[in-house]
Design a protein around this motif. Structure first.
Motif: not given
Length: 313
Positions: A84-106
């Motif tokens: 699951v390649v998600a468009f969110t930039n919230n790293p919290a979604a990684q815990a569910s197994g999704a890949y965080v594809f949005g541009i993150t603050a980090t």
């Protein structure tokens, strides 16, 4: 050939954005047999149902959903059967197994601090306004200071209030966003001769913002690459696609690249050295994060121009 599912909010308050993202993705993969869209309605329940429907239709990969709560619900429903390649930039979604594809603050904070350090900056004050993005950027800057050899301090500003004391003058000041309070602080600090730094959310094309940020170094996707994508989108669909739609375009290109290589799978996603994209070349990590190349832009009266590239933030 197994298809790819595109999970987007095609109804509800974000429907217009979802449609723009769908149109952007279809620029990269126009064959409906190879990529189909499902509506999440912008809710966790809708995302879980859409993810289950995607599996029933034989999807080999899911692109989306948009928000962190949708991404977590979709990844949980999928239970690691497909990526699951998600468009969110919230790293919290990684815990569910999704890949965080949005541009993150980090990503963008680390990129601009790395560039600043290469230019001799040793001390940085982060001026935040209490937003979630600003807080995340401040946290990322503090975490990065040891690795980058920087001294980082954080202060908060509020609209209409004077800039708080920042102690000894730093070499640079990082303004993570472009709210009025932050831009007011940026204008005052720029006049004191301090180097300004910014993240992707600092980008603002209002004349007043560009004036306040004159000379700032900002980490963001390359505007030339985005401009080419935007022109293609406008020619096909009309209107301005926006930065989030560019993520959908890049994700669809990732899926197409993997299909063309016969590697449309989690192994292919993690085993590919790099995927080129409008939002910066990316590489996926096993923990669900991405490393991303970002341009370093300089703000000037006529806009923003690229002067360097930060690799793998």
């Amino acid at each position: 050939m197994r298809p790819v599912a595109l999970l987007l909010p095609l109804s509800g308050e974000r429907a217009a954005l979802g449609l723009s993202m769908q149109r952007a993705a279809m620029l990269a993969e126009s064959d409906a047999k190879l990529m189909f869209a499902l509506d999440t309605a912008g809710t966790a329940t809708g995302a879980a149902a859409a993810a289950q429907a995607a599996l029933k239709r034989g999807a080999a990969m899911i692109l989306g959903p948009l928000t962190s709560w949708e991404a977590s619900a979709a990844a949980t429903a999928v239970a690691a059967r497909v990526p699951v390649v998600a468009f969110t930039n919230n790293p919290a979604a990684q815990a569910s197994g999704a890949y965080v594809f949005g541009i993150t603050a980090t990503q963008t904070t680390t990129a601009v601090l790395r560039y600043a350090r290469s230019r001799g900056v040793r001390s940085v004050v982060v001026v935040g306004d209490g937003t979630a993005w600003s807080n995340a950027a401040s946290e990322a800057a503090v975490k990065a200071q040891r690795d980058l050899g920087l001294d980082v301090r954080a202060v908060a500003v509020t609209a209409g209030a004077p800039l708080p004391a920042i102690g000894d003058a730093p070499d640079a000041v990082l303004v993570p966003g472009s709210g009025d309070a932050v831009l007011s602080a940026a204008r005052a600090l720029r006049d004191s001769g301090v180097q300004l730094l910014g993240t992707v959310q600092t980008l603002d094309h209002r004349p007043s913002a560009i004036d306040a940020l004159d000379g700032a170094w900002i980490a963001a996707p390359d505007p030339a690459a985005f401009g080419s994508f935007s022109a293609e989108f406008e020619a096909r669909n009309g209107g301005d696609p926006g930065a989030i739609a560019a993520l959908a375009y890049d994700a669809a290109k990732v899926a197409r690249t993997l299909r063309d290589a016969g590697r449309l799978s989690r192994e292919g996603l993690l085993g590919t050295e790099s995927f080129a994209g409008v939002t910066g070349a990316v590489r996926f990590r096993t923990d669900g994060s991405c490393s991303r190349d970002l341009a370093i832009l300089v703000a000037a009266p006529d806009g923003y121009r690229s002067v360097a590239t930060s690799r793998g933030a």
